[in-house]
Design a protein around this motif. Sequence first.
Motif, PDB file in Angstrom:
ATOM      1  N   VAL A  39       6.959  12.326   0.061  1.00 55.84           N
ATOM      2  CA  VAL A  39       5.504  12.513  -0.025  1.00 55.84           C
ATOM      3  C   VAL A  39       4.967  11.548  -1.080  1.00 55.84           C
ATOM      4  O   VAL A  39       5.516  11.458  -2.177  1.00 55.84           O
ATOM      5  N   VAL A  40       3.911  10.790  -0.711  1.00 57.39           N
ATOM      6  CA  VAL A  40       3.355   9.810  -1.664  1.00 57.39           C
ATOM      7  C   VAL A  40       1.873  10.079  -1.893  1.00 57.39           C
ATOM      8  O   VAL A  40       1.231  10.800  -1.119  1.00 57.39           O
ATOM      9  N   ASN A  41       1.365   9.459  -2.921  1.00 55.49           N
ATOM     10  CA  ASN A  41      -0.053   9.501  -3.281  1.00 55.49           C
ATOM     11  C   ASN A  41      -0.897   9.021  -2.073  1.00 55.49           C
ATOM     12  O   ASN A  41      -0.486   8.135  -1.346  1.00 55.49           O
ATOM     13  N   PRO A  42      -2.076   9.663  -1.817  1.00 57.07           N
ATOM     14  CA  PRO A  42      -2.864   9.332  -0.621  1.00 57.07           C
ATOM     15  C   PRO A  42      -3.206   7.839  -0.505  1.00 57.07           C
ATOM     16  O   PRO A  42      -3.199   7.279   0.602  1.00 57.07           O
ATOM     17  N   ALA A  43      -3.483   7.178  -1.628  1.00 53.39           N
ATOM     18  CA  ALA A  43      -3.840   5.748  -1.569  1.00 53.39           C
ATOM     19  C   ALA A  43      -2.633   4.934  -1.103  1.00 53.39           C
ATOM     20  O   ALA A  43      -2.761   4.028  -0.261  1.00 53.39           O
ATOM     21  N   VAL A  44      -1.466   5.259  -1.615  1.00 61.09           N
ATOM     22  CA  VAL A  44      -0.244   4.543  -1.216  1.00 61.09           C
ATOM     23  C   VAL A  44       0.021   4.794   0.265  1.00 61.09           C
ATOM     24  O   VAL A  44       0.369   3.876   1.025  1.00 61.09           O
ATOM     25  N   TYR A  45      -0.184   6.051   0.700  1.00 64.97           N
ATOM     26  CA  TYR A  45       0.037   6.400   2.109  1.00 64.97           C
ATOM     27  C   TYR A  45      -0.876   5.556   3.017  1.00 64.97           C
ATOM     28  O   TYR A  45      -0.421   4.980   4.000  1.00 64.97           O
ATOM     29  N   GLN A  46      -2.153   5.492   2.658  1.00 70.89           N
ATOM     30  CA  GLN A  46      -3.105   4.732   3.498  1.00 70.89           C
ATOM     31  C   GLN A  46      -2.737   3.254   3.553  1.00 70.89           C
ATOM     32  O   GLN A  46      -2.854   2.604   4.586  1.00 70.89           O
ATOM     33  N   LEU A  47      -2.288   2.703   2.415  1.00 76.82           N
ATOM     34  CA  LEU A  47      -1.916   1.278   2.398  1.00 76.82           C
ATOM     35  C   LEU A  47      -0.688   1.053   3.298  1.00 76.82           C
ATOM     36  O   LEU A  47      -0.636   0.075   4.060  1.00 76.82           O
ATOM     37  N   ILE A  48       0.273   1.967   3.242  1.00 72.97           N
ATOM     38  CA  ILE A  48       1.474   1.839   4.082  1.00 72.97           C
ATOM     39  C   ILE A  48       1.085   1.981   5.552  1.00 72.97           C
ATOM     40  O   ILE A  48       1.572   1.242   6.416  1.00 72.97           O
ATOM     41  N   LYS A  49       0.144   2.883   5.833  1.00 78.60           N
ATOM     42  CA  LYS A  49      -0.300   3.071   7.220  1.00 78.60           C
ATOM     43  C   LYS A  49      -0.949   1.792   7.750  1.00 78.60           C
ATOM     44  O   LYS A  49      -0.696   1.351   8.875  1.00 78.60           O
ATOM     45  N   CYS A  50      -1.771   1.183   6.895  1.00 82.84           N
ATOM     46  CA  CYS A  50      -2.452  -0.063   7.257  1.00 82.84           C
ATOM     47  C   CYS A  50      -1.411  -1.183   7.474  1.00 82.84           C
ATOM     48  O   CYS A  50      -1.485  -1.948   8.448  1.00 82.84           O
ATOM     49  N   ALA A  51      -0.404  -1.235   6.591  1.00 91.59           N
ATOM     50  CA  ALA A  51       0.643  -2.272   6.714  1.00 91.59           C
ATOM     51  C   ALA A  51       1.475  -2.045   7.978  1.00 91.59           C
ATOM     52  O   ALA A  51       1.892  -2.996   8.641  1.00 91.59           O
ATOM     53  N   LYS A  52       1.680  -0.769   8.341  1.00 91.33           N
ATOM     54  CA  LYS A  52       2.457  -0.502   9.555  1.00 91.33           C
ATOM     55  C   LYS A  52       1.656  -0.949  10.786  1.00 91.33           C
ATOM     56  O   LYS A  52       2.221  -1.570  11.693  1.00 91.33           O
ATOM     57  N   SER A  53       0.342  -0.652  10.820  1.00 88.96           N
ATOM     58  CA  SER A  53      -0.438  -1.086  12.009  1.00 88.96           C
ATOM     59  C   SER A  53      -0.412  -2.600  12.131  1.00 88.96           C
ATOM     60  O   SER A  53      -0.291  -3.127  13.237  1.00 88.96           O
ATOM     61  N   ALA A  54      -0.531  -3.338  11.002  1.00 90.90           N
ATOM     62  CA  ALA A  54      -0.487  -4.811  11.080  1.00 90.90           C
ATOM     63  C   ALA A  54       0.879  -5.267  11.608  1.00 90.90           C
ATOM     64  O   ALA A  54       0.979  -6.244  12.350  1.00 90.90           O
ATOM     65  N   SER A  55       1.919  -4.527  11.235  1.00 91.19           N
ATOM     66  CA  SER A  55       3.276  -4.909  11.647  1.00 91.19           C
ATOM     67  C   SER A  55       3.501  -4.669  13.133  1.00 91.19           C
ATOM     68  O   SER A  55       4.353  -5.316  13.750  1.00 91.19           O
ATOM     69  N   LEU A  56       2.736  -3.714  13.711  1.00 88.58           N
ATOM     70  CA  LEU A  56       2.954  -3.370  15.117  1.00 88.58           C
ATOM     71  C   LEU A  56       2.038  -4.135  16.072  1.00 88.58           C
ATOM     72  O   LEU A  56       2.093  -3.928  17.282  1.00 88.58           O
TER      73      LEU A  56
END
Length: 325
Positions: free
Chosen positions: A67-84
């Motif tokens: 479980v991570v801080n919400p800001a870190v989670y959103q950044l990882i989510k954004c990075a995953k969409s760019a990766s896909l």
Amino acid sequence: MPQEAHVYSYSAVLMGSPILLKLFQHNEHLAHQVFRLIKHYENLLTVNRSPSEVMNINHAAGLHPVVVNPAVYQLIKCAKSASLLPNSAFNLAIGPLVKCWKIGFQGSSVPPADEISTRLALTSPHQVILDDEQHSVFLTQAGMELDLGAIAKGYIADRVRDFLHSQQVFQGLINLGGNVQTLGGASQMRGTPWSVGLKKPFAGPDDLIGVIEVEGKSVVTSGTYERWFEFAGKRYHHILDPSTGYPLDNELHSVTIVSEDSVDGDIWTTLIYGMGVEQGCACLANKPGIEAIFVTKDRRVVLSSQQLFTFTLQDSSYQLAPQGS
Ligand code: FAD
Ligand code: MG
């Protein structure tokens, strides 16, 4: 005539990079707050030392979600969409390869081909499992590692802008070493843009190809000349091709993206770097808020469009080429 306002510069070294803040007021306290904010995000996002939220995720690879801080989670989510995105050159799970090349760090070397292929098998962005409710991140295979080096500085530059706005500062500049975010213009007179240099590849730090002028925009550059090493007469730079595990190799020396948000600039420099000039210009034709400046190895400067900035060529050994040529 209004007086030209004085610009105050504050500098620091954070995230292994020179950081420069420009303000129109002498305010050490504010500068200190900005550097503390950058340090706060560095501590959450770094993969160069433990602990950090991203390192906690990496250490739990193959074991359990974190479980991570919400800001870190959103950044990882954004990075995953760019990766896909289809044929994306951006991959947030590139960590195992970055760690074995070590480009820009002590001990960089060309890894054996079998090590590259073993590590390549640990970089699928599909194996980064996100849970929106828990804000948790799970890397399904042991040995997987996230690396947010191609997006985090952009994200942090935007947070600095938002913090300055919250302090009623609407003019200034933050440079996180290649990631520039500008607030307003470069003087208290209206219509005076900031000048951001377009660096000449493999030349001195002050050698410029030309100057980009913007107001209230982000300017992010990714280049082959920032972090690299030479082995057996060949240069190896730090932007890796997620499909081969080797540095991306095409006609480009650098890509600069001008956009509103620096996080977009950071993502798009990598995406567009992977596409090259022709495909990159075609892709950006449908993206009015994202504009690219390509510098090619054969000394052309190509602008995808020019709604958000002006560009002045200074080095006559480069040629300003028409779009897509
Ligand atoms: P970009 O082109 O935006 O990104 C390249 C970087 O992204 C590479 O260095 C690699 O980390 C990663 N990458 C490579 N290929 C890909 C790909 N295909 N897809 C996605 N990502 C890729 N540097 C130090 O020397 N010491 C430090 O202690 C240090 N700490 C840092 C802490 C943080 C929080 C951040 C964000 C960076 C830090 N850095 C540090 C710098 C970091 O190692 C990278 O070199 C830097 O982020 C590259 O940024 P760039 O804008 O130059 O390159
Ligand atoms: Mg980037």
